[in-house]
Design a protein around this motif. Structure first.
Motif, PDB file in Angstrom:
ATOM      1  N   ILE A 196       0.890  -1.177   0.000  1.00  0.00           N
ATOM      2  CA  ILE A 196       0.000   0.000   0.000  1.00  0.00           C
ATOM      3  C   ILE A 196       0.924   1.223   0.000  1.00  0.00           C
ATOM      4  CG2 ILE A 196      -1.810   1.244   1.265  1.00  0.00           C
ATOM      5  CD1 ILE A 196      -2.581  -1.539   2.496  1.00  0.00           C
ATOM      6  N   VAL A 197       1.071   1.811  -1.185  1.00  0.00           N
ATOM      7  CA  VAL A 197       2.060   2.875  -1.380  1.00  0.00           C
ATOM      8  C   VAL A 197       1.428   4.233  -1.077  1.00  0.00           C
ATOM      9  CG1 VAL A 197       3.530   4.019  -3.096  1.00  0.00           C
ATOM     10  CG2 VAL A 197       3.320   1.528  -3.100  1.00  0.00           C
ATOM     11  N   PRO A 198       2.032   5.013  -0.183  1.00  0.00           N
ATOM     12  CA  PRO A 198       1.466   6.341   0.100  1.00  0.00           C
ATOM     13  C   PRO A 198       1.493   7.252  -1.127  1.00  0.00           C
ATOM     14  CG  PRO A 198       3.104   5.743   1.768  1.00  0.00           C
ATOM     15  CD  PRO A 198       3.216   4.726   0.659  1.00  0.00           C
ATOM     16  N   GLY A 199       0.390   7.917  -1.383  1.00  0.00           N
ATOM     17  CA  GLY A 199       0.340   8.948  -2.427  1.00  0.00           C
ATOM     18  C   GLY A 199       0.791  10.259  -1.805  1.00  0.00           C
ATOM     19  N   ILE A 200       1.735  10.922  -2.436  1.00  0.00           N
ATOM     20  CA  ILE A 200       2.342  12.133  -1.870  1.00  0.00           C
ATOM     21  C   ILE A 200       2.013  13.346  -2.737  1.00  0.00           C
ATOM     22  CG2 ILE A 200       4.536  13.251  -1.268  1.00  0.00           C
ATOM     23  CD1 ILE A 200       3.829  10.779   0.483  1.00  0.00           C
ATOM     24  N   MET A 201       1.356  14.322  -2.142  1.00  0.00           N
ATOM     25  CA  MET A 201       1.048  15.552  -2.882  1.00  0.00           C
ATOM     26  C   MET A 201       1.968  16.670  -2.402  1.00  0.00           C
ATOM     27  SD  MET A 201      -0.935  17.064  -5.134  1.00  0.00           S
ATOM     28  CE  MET A 201      -2.637  16.522  -5.299  1.00  0.00           C
ATOM     29  N   PRO A 202       2.964  17.053  -3.216  1.00  0.00           N
ATOM     30  CA  PRO A 202       3.791  18.195  -2.826  1.00  0.00           C
ATOM     31  C   PRO A 202       2.908  19.432  -2.673  1.00  0.00           C
ATOM     32  CG  PRO A 202       4.770  17.020  -4.679  1.00  0.00           C
ATOM     33  CD  PRO A 202       3.381  16.476  -4.495  1.00  0.00           C
ATOM     34  N   ALA A 269       8.097  19.335 -12.100  1.00  0.00           N
ATOM     35  CA  ALA A 269       9.260  18.519 -11.711  1.00  0.00           C
ATOM     36  C   ALA A 269       9.929  19.026 -10.436  1.00  0.00           C
ATOM     37  CB  ALA A 269      10.282  18.501 -12.846  1.00  0.00           C
ATOM     38  N   GLU A 270       9.829  20.333 -10.201  1.00  0.00           N
ATOM     39  CA  GLU A 270      10.700  20.939  -9.200  1.00  0.00           C
ATOM     40  C   GLU A 270      10.456  20.436  -7.770  1.00  0.00           C
ATOM     41  OE1 GLU A 270      10.572  25.247  -8.953  1.00  0.00           O
ATOM     42  OE2 GLU A 270      11.730  24.990  -7.117  1.00  0.00           O
ATOM     43  N   ALA A 271       9.190  20.459  -7.323  1.00  0.00           N
ATOM     44  CA  ALA A 271       8.911  20.099  -5.924  1.00  0.00           C
ATOM     45  C   ALA A 271       9.252  18.630  -5.669  1.00  0.00           C
ATOM     46  CB  ALA A 271       7.447  20.378  -5.605  1.00  0.00           C
ATOM     47  N   THR A 272       8.836  17.759  -6.601  1.00  0.00           N
ATOM     48  CA  THR A 272       9.118  16.326  -6.427  1.00  0.00           C
ATOM     49  C   THR A 272      10.629  16.090  -6.378  1.00  0.00           C
ATOM     50  OG1 THR A 272       7.061  15.732  -7.537  1.00  0.00           O
ATOM     51  CG2 THR A 272       8.754  14.037  -7.478  1.00  0.00           C
ATOM     52  N   THR A 273      11.362  16.769  -7.259  1.00  0.00           N
ATOM     53  CA  THR A 273      12.815  16.587  -7.302  1.00  0.00           C
ATOM     54  C   THR A 273      13.459  17.064  -5.998  1.00  0.00           C
ATOM     55  OG1 THR A 273      12.713  16.947  -9.680  1.00  0.00           O
ATOM     56  CG2 THR A 273      14.898  17.065  -8.687  1.00  0.00           C
ATOM     57  N   SER A 274      12.995  18.191  -5.456  1.00  0.00           N
ATOM     58  CA  SER A 274      13.564  18.701  -4.195  1.00  0.00           C
ATOM     59  C   SER A 274      13.312  17.710  -3.061  1.00  0.00           C
ATOM     60  CB  SER A 274      12.950  20.037  -3.805  1.00  0.00           C
ATOM     61  OG  SER A 274      13.179  20.973  -4.809  1.00  0.00           O
ATOM     62  N   ILE A 275      12.089  17.182  -2.995  1.00  0.00           N
ATOM     63  CA  ILE A 275      11.764  16.221  -1.918  1.00  0.00           C
ATOM     64  C   ILE A 275      12.632  14.974  -2.094  1.00  0.00           C
ATOM     65  CG2 ILE A 275       9.926  14.744  -0.973  1.00  0.00           C
ATOM     66  CD1 ILE A 275       7.942  17.000  -1.973  1.00  0.00           C
ATOM     67  N   TRP A 276      12.754  14.527  -3.324  1.00  0.00           N
ATOM     68  CA  TRP A 276      13.575  13.353  -3.657  1.00  0.00           C
ATOM     69  C   TRP A 276      15.002  13.526  -3.131  1.00  0.00           C
ATOM     70  CZ3 TRP A 276      11.772   9.135  -6.531  1.00  0.00           C
ATOM     71  CH2 TRP A 276      12.742   8.247  -7.014  1.00  0.00           C
ATOM     72  N   HIS A 277      15.573  14.705  -3.403  1.00  0.00           N
ATOM     73  CA  HIS A 277      16.952  14.952  -2.960  1.00  0.00           C
ATOM     74  C   HIS A 277      17.024  15.052  -1.433  1.00  0.00           C
ATOM     75  CE1 HIS A 277      18.429  14.931  -6.927  1.00  0.00           C
ATOM     76  NE2 HIS A 277      17.928  16.096  -7.297  1.00  0.00           N
ATOM     77  N   ASN A 278      16.021  15.689  -0.819  1.00  0.00           N
ATOM     78  CA  ASN A 278      16.012  15.768   0.651  1.00  0.00           C
ATOM     79  C   ASN A 278      15.987  14.383   1.284  1.00  0.00           C
ATOM     80  OD1 ASN A 278      16.012  18.507   0.646  1.00  0.00           O
ATOM     81  ND2 ASN A 278      13.839  18.762   1.103  1.00  0.00           N
TER      82      ASN A 278
END
Ligand code: FAD
Length: 283
Positions: A196-202, A269-278
């Motif tokens: 059950i994969v969490p859906g993430i809304m930046p 792309a920007e918000a997802t990429t920032s969270i990914w890097h964090n």
């Protein structure tokens, strides 16, 4: 959370089919940025009604031509078996291996109709038509579906979809990690044994997020709402706060056993990429 720790469902990105030429260009450019993060797949939403459905097909066709692993969403409300059969054949011929199967929502004022009432019936139909050809994801609601009369029946209805042949689930977005952990525990008690994969809304735009959340029943905790309201039109502060809050949410989810994350990218792309890097995820 014992049952989720054993799964490795990976990371995925959701897109919606753009309406305009400019939207298509933006989507293509952002997909080229997001693909560098090497997600397991991109999914593409599917609305009720003709022209929006064509746009989903065009977006899926483009992604497949780019050689990108793609999971089209199929919603069944207002459709008949013949339409779903044709879609499944089309996607099979494109080399699609994964489907997100949903009931969907009729636009207000339109009658429901069609051959399917619930997503479980769609899952059952896909399995009957195509056997194990597709990996099927379904939707899950840690804060419960807005039309569900109570939590218990929503959980049982979720179990029906799994029993019909779903391989995995993606949740509605949420900002309260405890709702997810409790949901997963309840599923485990009911013998539901799929990732059950969490859906993430930046969080990038408060007005838009508040509107979505009101319709889909996802709660924005009061303290987050108040902070966001306090930023007014200061988009940079909203963006920075949103990235921090959502990164911490993702970190906690992964640390405590979530089997992956599904980002509602909103074609950005920007918000997802920032969270990914964090999160220190590989890219
Ligand atoms: P279902 O699982 O059928 O559940 C809908 C409601 O019916 C629930 O309240 C459930 O408890 C109840 N129910 C289910 N089975 C029964 C039964 N046998 N008897 C009585 N009640 C029952 N919408 C789109 O239009 N296009 C998309 O691309 C899209 N993508 C999404 C992706 C994700 C990850 C998520 C979480 C949602 C998505 N949605 C999409 C929204 C979704 O279609 C709506 O939330 C819709 O209202 C419910 O769809 P479902 O598949 O969860 O329905």
């Amino acid at each position: 959370m014992r049952s989720q720790k054993k799964f490795n469902a990976g990371f995925s990105f959701e897109l919606f089919p753009p309406k305009t030429k400019e939207g298509i260009k933006k989507l293509q450019s952002n997909v080229h940025k997001l693909v560098r993060l090497n997600p397991l797949y991109f999914s593409v939403t599917y609305g009720a009604g003709g022209s929006t459905q064509d746009r989903t097909l065009e977006t899926v066709d483009w992604l497949r031509r780019e050689g990108i692993e793609t999971a089209p969403h199929i919603s069944c409300v207002g459709t008949d078996r013949e339409q779903i059969r044709a879609l499944l054949h089309h996607y099979r011929d494109l080399g699609v291996q994964r489907i997100v199967a949903l009931r969907g929502d009729m636009p207000s004022g339109m009658r429901q109709g069609g051959d399917f009432r619930y997503a479980s019936e769609l899952v059952e139909f896909i399995r009957a038509e195509t056997g194990s050809q597709f990996h099927i994801e379904v939707a899950a609601y840690p804060e419960f579906h807005p039309q569900a009369p109570d939590a218990g029946s929503d959980l049982w209805n979720f179990k029906l979809k799994v029993g019909a042949g779903a391989n995995g689930a993606i949740t509605q977005y949420f900002y309260n990690a405890d709702a997810y952990f409790r949901f997963v525990d309840s599923c485990e008690k009911l013998g539901i044994d799929i990732p059950i994969v969490p859906g993430i809304m930046p969080i990038t735009n408060y007005t838009q997020l508040a509107r979505f959340s009101d319709t889909c029943g996802a709660e924005i905790p009061r303290w987050i709402r108040k902070r966001l309201q306090g930023f007014g039109d200061d988009r940079e502060s909203i963006r920075a706060f949103g990235i921090e809050v959502v990164s911490l949410l993702c970190e906690r989810l992964l640390q405590q056993g979530a089997p992956g994350l599904h980002f509602y990218t909103m074609n950005q792309a920007e918000a997802t990429t920032s969270i990914w890097h964090n999160l220190g995820l590989p890219s």
